[in-house]
Design a protein around this motif. Structure first.
Motif, short mmCIF file in Angstrom:
data_model
loop_
_atom_site.label_atom_id
_atom_site.label_comp_id
_atom_site.label_asym_id
_atom_site.label_seq_id
_atom_site.Cartn_x
_atom_site.Cartn_y
_atom_site.Cartn_z
N MET A 1 42.04 45.98 40.21
CA MET A 1 41.15 45.05 39.48
C MET A 1 39.81 45.45 40.05
N ASN A 2 39.02 45.38 39.15
CA ASN A 2 37.34 45.73 39.54
C ASN A 2 36.83 44.72 40.11
N THR A 3 35.94 45.02 41.14
CA THR A 3 35.09 43.84 41.66
C THR A 3 34.01 43.41 40.81
N GLN A 4 33.84 42.28 40.83
CA GLN A 4 32.60 41.64 40.17
C GLN A 4 31.60 41.03 40.96
N TRP A 5 30.34 41.17 40.42
CA TRP A 5 29.14 40.64 40.98
C TRP A 5 28.75 39.33 40.19
N GLY A 6 28.44 38.47 41.24
CA GLY A 6 28.10 37.02 40.87
C GLY A 6 26.63 36.89 41.17
N LEU A 7 26.07 35.59 40.77
CA LEU A 7 24.65 35.19 41.27
C LEU A 7 24.57 33.91 41.26
N LYS A 75 27.23 37.30 49.91
CA LYS A 75 28.59 36.61 50.31
C LYS A 75 29.49 37.39 49.46
N ASP A 76 30.40 37.82 50.16
CA ASP A 76 31.61 38.31 49.57
C ASP A 76 32.75 37.44 49.58
N TYR A 77 33.68 37.13 48.53
CA TYR A 77 34.74 36.44 48.78
C TYR A 77 35.68 36.56 47.67
N LYS A 81 40.99 31.15 41.75
CA LYS A 81 41.94 31.02 40.48
C LYS A 81 42.46 32.53 40.06
N THR A 82 41.69 33.52 40.09
CA THR A 82 41.96 34.77 39.66
C THR A 82 42.15 35.92 40.81
N LYS A 83 42.01 35.44 42.06
CA LYS A 83 42.00 36.30 43.09
C LYS A 83 41.46 37.54 43.10
N GLN A 84 40.36 37.54 42.17
CA GLN A 84 39.52 38.74 42.17
C GLN A 84 38.56 38.70 43.20
N ASP A 85 38.27 39.95 43.66
CA ASP A 85 37.21 40.19 44.57
C ASP A 85 35.67 39.92 44.01
#
Length: 104
Positions: A1-7, A75-77, A81-85
Motif C-alpha cells: 500500500m502506498n503512503t499518503q500525505w495529509g495536511l 507527524k506520521d501515523y 480505519k484503513t491501516k494506511q501509513d
C-alpha cells in the motif's frame, strides 16, 4: 500500500495569558489521554485557514481569526480505519478569539 500525505491545520490561541488545550478522549486510537491544540485535517480544495476556523468552531465553539504561521510539524501515523501509513504536515498557526467560553 502506498503512503499518503495529509495536511492539517492547528491553532494556538492565547487569551488572558492562557493557552487553550484539548484532551484527546481516552477511547481514541491515536494519542489517547494526551493534550493537543485544536485543529484538524484540511479537506480537498479547502484553504487551510478556512479548515482551521472550521475545526476550531467544531471542537471548541469558538470563532477564531488566523494571524500568522508559528511552526510546521511532520507527524506520521497509521490511519485507524484503513491501516494506511499517513505522513502528515501540520501547519501550526497563531490565532485570536474574542472569548474563552469553550463549548465542547
Amino acid at each position: 500500500m502506498n503512503t499518503q500525505w495529509g495536511l492539517a491545520a492547528k491553532g494556538i490561541c492565547e487569551y488572558n495569558g492562557k493557552v487553550l488545550l484539548l484532551k484527546i478522549r481516552s477511547r481514541s486510537s491515536h494519542d489517547a489521554g494526551k493534550w493537543e491544540i485544536p485543529g484538524g485535517k484540511v479537506k480537498k480544495c479547502e484553504f487551510f485557514d478556512d479548515a482551521l476556523k472550521r475545526e476550531y468552531l467544531e471542537e471548541t465553539g469558538l470563532e477564531v481569526d488566523v494571524q500568522e504561521l508559528y511552526k510546521t510539524v511532520r507527524k506520521d501515523y497509521t490511519a485507524c480505519k484503513t491501516k494506511q501509513d499517513i505522513k502528515s504536515i501540520q501547519l501550526v498557526m497563531k490565532v485570536t478569539c474574542e472569548s474563552d467560553d469553550v463549548k465542547i
